[in-house]
Design an enzyme around this catalytic site. Sequence first.
Site, PDB file in Angstrom:
ATOM      1  N   SER A  11       0.929  -1.296  -0.659  1.00  0.00           N
ATOM      2  CA  SER A  11       0.306  -0.105  -0.025  1.00  0.00           C
ATOM      3  C   SER A  11       0.592   1.281  -0.092  1.00  0.00           C
ATOM      4  CB  SER A  11      -1.403   0.045   1.732  1.00  0.00           C
ATOM      5  OG  SER A  11      -0.431  -0.264   2.264  1.00  0.00           O
ATOM      6  N   ASP A  55       1.101 -10.202  -1.680  1.00  0.00           N
ATOM      7  CA  ASP A  55       2.368 -10.210  -0.666  1.00  0.00           C
ATOM      8  C   ASP A  55       3.541 -10.352  -1.119  1.00  0.00           C
ATOM      9  OD1 ASP A  55       3.425  -9.337   0.885  1.00  0.00           O
ATOM     10  OD2 ASP A  55       1.496 -10.908   2.836  1.00  0.00           O
TER      11      ASP A  55
HETATM   12  P1  4NP Z   1       2.372  -5.314   2.915  1.00  0.00           P
HETATM   13  O1  4NP Z   1       3.439  -7.029   3.486  1.00  0.00           O
HETATM   14  O2  4NP Z   1       0.839  -6.187   3.629  1.00  0.00           O
HETATM   15  O3  4NP Z   1       2.283  -5.658   1.503  1.00  0.00           O
HETATM   16  O4  4NP Z   1       2.417  -4.611   3.761  1.00  0.00           O
HETATM   17  C1  4NP Z   1       3.429  -7.336   4.274  1.00  0.00           C
HETATM   18  C2  4NP Z   1       4.208  -6.923   5.940  1.00  0.00           C
HETATM   19  C3  4NP Z   1       4.506  -7.879   6.832  1.00  0.00           C
HETATM   20  C4  4NP Z   1       3.231  -8.378   7.197  1.00  0.00           C
HETATM   21  C5  4NP Z   1       2.651  -9.057   5.853  1.00  0.00           C
HETATM   22  C6  4NP Z   1       2.688  -8.136   4.534  1.00  0.00           C
HETATM   23  N1  4NP Z   1       3.292  -9.364   7.886  1.00  0.00           N
HETATM   24  O5  4NP Z   1       3.470 -10.584   9.037  1.00  0.00           O
HETATM   25  O6  4NP Z   1       4.635  -9.241   9.127  1.00  0.00           O
END
Ligand code: 4NP
Length: 157
Positions: free
Chosen positions: A14, A129
């Site tokens: 994001s 992701d």
């Molecule tokens: P985002 O990616 O949702 O694109 O910012 C992630 C960042 C951290 C985590 C998961 C997805 N996490 O589990 O900490």
Amino acid sequence: MHVLMVCLGNICRSPMAAAVLDNKASELGANITVGSAGTADYHVGEGPNVMSQQVWTNAGYQYDHTAAQFTIEHFDTADLVLVMDAANRRDVLRLSRGPQDAGKVALLRSYDPTLAELDSDDPRLEVPDPWGGSRSDFEEVLTMVERSVDGLLARLA
Ligand code: 4NP
């Protein structure tokens, strides 16, 4: 017009989407403000993921970011809440107070004109992701984000 980009951690996808929209809107002189938030609180107060920031900076986008969590109040300030994947949409819609809030929520990639024929729950409309992934994963996310943001700006014009 205020657009809020939403993912899970608010450190990879994001902020990248916000960086691209903020820079492209400024270039066009479009009256659009941009923010971003995460459905989770894991990274609140942190800067962006290093690889994500490197990829958007290398592509020429300048954007400062500090991670924040999505709250109900974001529905009051945003005209559009653009989520990256189906889990983000589910989590954001869980907080919605009714059709006025829910009607602001869409998958970012639903604005990609090359994906226009897909149903709104088609998994091909998700931005995957990239957290923990390779540079090319982040570059793929950037390509998806750029196409979608171009489509969004064309629709708003
Ligand atoms: P985002 O990616 O949702 O694109 O910012 C992630 C960042 C951290 C985590 C998961 C997805 N996490 O589990 O900490």
